[in-house]
Design a protein around this motif. Structure first.
Motif, PDB file in Angstrom:
ATOM      1  N   UNK A 193     161.797   6.017  36.430  1.00 59.78           N
ATOM      2  CA  UNK A 193     161.159   5.372  37.577  1.00 59.78           C
ATOM      3  C   UNK A 193     161.159   3.874  37.316  1.00 59.78           C
ATOM      4  N   UNK A 194     161.094   3.118  38.417  1.00 63.22           N
ATOM      5  CA  UNK A 194     161.071   1.669  38.269  1.00 63.22           C
ATOM      6  C   UNK A 194     159.935   1.144  39.138  1.00 63.22           C
ATOM      7  N   UNK A 195     159.160   0.217  38.576  1.00 62.88           N
ATOM      8  CA  UNK A 195     158.006  -0.259  39.325  1.00 62.88           C
ATOM      9  C   UNK A 195     158.181  -1.723  39.706  1.00 62.88           C
ATOM     10  N   UNK A 196     157.756  -2.056  40.939  1.00 64.24           N
ATOM     11  CA  UNK A 196     157.837  -3.446  41.387  1.00 64.24           C
ATOM     12  C   UNK A 196     158.561  -3.554  42.710  1.00 64.24           C
ATOM     13  N   UNK A 266     152.896  -2.062  38.294  1.00 63.97           N
ATOM     14  CA  UNK A 266     151.970  -1.599  37.257  1.00 63.97           C
ATOM     15  C   UNK A 266     150.841  -2.624  37.188  1.00 63.97           C
ATOM     16  N   UNK A 267     149.588  -2.133  37.198  1.00 65.49           N
ATOM     17  CA  UNK A 267     148.479  -3.094  37.212  1.00 65.49           C
ATOM     18  C   UNK A 267     147.656  -3.062  35.930  1.00 65.49           C
ATOM     19  N   UNK A 268     147.903  -2.086  35.062  1.00 63.50           N
ATOM     20  CA  UNK A 268     147.115  -2.024  33.829  1.00 63.50           C
ATOM     21  C   UNK A 268     147.456  -0.776  33.040  1.00 63.50           C
ATOM     22  N   UNK A 269     146.566  -0.450  32.109  1.00 62.59           N
ATOM     23  CA  UNK A 269     146.778   0.704  31.248  1.00 62.59           C
ATOM     24  C   UNK A 269     145.467   1.484  31.196  1.00 62.59           C
TER      25      UNK A 269
END
Ligand code: FAD
Length: 374
Positions: A193-196, A266-269
């Motif tokens: 998967x790719x985020x952004x 992605x906004x965090x962990x």
């Protein structure tokens, strides 16, 4: 070839990538005594160090530097090693004074000129050109440190091939050209998967036909329309410097067709796993950060800040100091192969004639005054 060191020169060029080499080409034409200092032991190393399958997005017809066309099929897209070999051949055939294995650690202002040091060696010159490239300090978000230690994490800067990853799903973070190309490659061996969000996409398929009909238009826009001389160029320049370029070869269409899942940022962990903006946790075993690079701080104690004001690379506050190869230095194409030569030619014209050792090396070449350089 042996070059004089610890000596008085017209110009020291720091960095022997394409920008430093083409700078050398124009300095030689104007009779400068100069050296090009590069930390690597081989010319072309910054290309060699990129991922194994990388092919340029610019066709060969646009990849040659002034004075030496790129060999072979003009519509082909060279591999990164072809590009590195070309640069090595360019330095050799132009007889450029490249001093390899020399990492500059200090640039000091001394009187009307500069002292440039690398370990226990130093060079004095009235001009210094900083051509150290824009892709040196990989950037990744602070929360990357919170990922579970069992997750393999790589930055695109260190990615070479899917063999570096462990079995299990891969999340590529960042949808610029590096993210898209790496996601496509990794999807052949891993669920990916790719985020952004991409900063736009080329409206047509990249390839030989585009090299013939579409890329010439893009090159023209990047060289002659989107420049600091035009209102539209000045308007887009800040955005251009700050955001990822549009997807060129691997677009969202190609990613979807390969089964790559497109996710939000992605906004965090949380619990050691990446979390998306919508709060979803993504259970992955590998993360490839394609999150770009920090503006280079150079680390050479330069007498001005990295973001010092400059006009087409001529540093306002420090006569004799120049930058080359920077993003939108003069035009959208400035940091690419099609654009860097013109910026180097401009800087050489601003510096003026040198004291002569190389004079005549390029006898017969056309001399274009700076005022005539677009
Ligand atoms: P570099 O190639 O980075 O060269 C700078 C040199 O300076 C390096 O050898 C470095 O080791 C050396 N150096 C740095 N600091 C010091 C120091 N203190 N002392 C001594 N030496 C030092 N452009 C295109 O036109 N077409 C493409 O298809 C294309 N594809 C790209 C793909 C990727 C993945 C990336 C990252 C960039 C791509 N580019 C492309 C953009 C650009 O052409 C390259 O980044 C190119 O390498 C820039 O050349 P440069 O000479 O400015 O910098």
């Amino acid at each position: 070839m042996e070059y004089q060191q610890s000596t008085e020169l017209d110009t020291v060029v720091i960095g022997g990538g394409q920008a430093g080499l083409v700078m050398g080409f124009y300095l030689a034409q104007r009779g400068h005594e100069f050296v090009i200092l590069d930390e690597n032991v081989r010319t072309g190393q910054s290309w060699r160090d990129r991922w194994d399958s990388l092919r340029l997005f610019t066709p060969a017809k646009y990849d040659g530097l002034p004075g030496k066309p790129f060999p072979g099929d003009r519509l082909a897209f060279p591999s990164k090693d072809d590009m590195a070999d070309y640069l090595e051949g360019y330095a050799e055939s132009m007889g450029l004074p490249v001093v390899l294995g020399t990492r500059v650690d200090e640039v000091k202002k001394v009187g009307d000129g500069f002292s440039v040091s690398a370990g226990d060696r130093s060079w004095q010159a009235r001009n210094v050109v900083v051509a150290t490239g824009g892709y040196r300090s990989p950037k990744r978000p602070g929360f990357a440190a919170g990922l579970d230690p069992s997750i393999v994490q790589l930055h695109s800067n260190d990615y070479r091939n899917p063999g570096q990853l462990q079995p299990g799903p891969v999340l590529v973070v960042g949808l610029g050209n590096s993210g898209a190309e790496i996601a496509l490659e990794v999807s052949r061996t891993h669920a990916t998967s790719v985020s952004g969000k991409p900063g736009g996409e080329l409206p047509v398929r990249h390839g030989r036909a585009a090299a013939r009909f579409v890329l010439p238009v893009i090159r023209f826009l990047g060289l002659h329309v989107l420049t600091l001389r035009t209102p539209v160029g000045r308007k887009v320049a800040p955005r251009f410097r700050a955001t990822a370029a549009p997807l060129i070869r691997t677009r969202t269409k190609e990613l979807r067709a390969a089964g790559v899942e497109l996710l939000s940022r992605v906004s965090g962990v949380a619990g050691g796993l990446p979390v998306l903006e919508d709060g979803t946790t993504t259970p992955v075993t590998n993360v490839v950060w394609c999150t770009g690079y920090h503006e280079d701080a150079y680390g050479m104690g330069l007498p001005v800040a990295a973001d010092a004001g400059h006009q087409r690379g001529v540093v306002d506050a420090m006569p004799g100091l120049y930058f080359l190869g920077r993003e939108f230095q003069f035009a959208a194409a400035s940091a690419t192969l099609p654009g860097v030569g013109r910026d180097a030619q401009y800087l050489a014209e601003v510096m003026g004639a040198g004291s002569g050792r190389f004079a005549g090396t390029f006898r017969g070449m056309r001399h274009i005054p700076a005022s005539n350089i677009d």
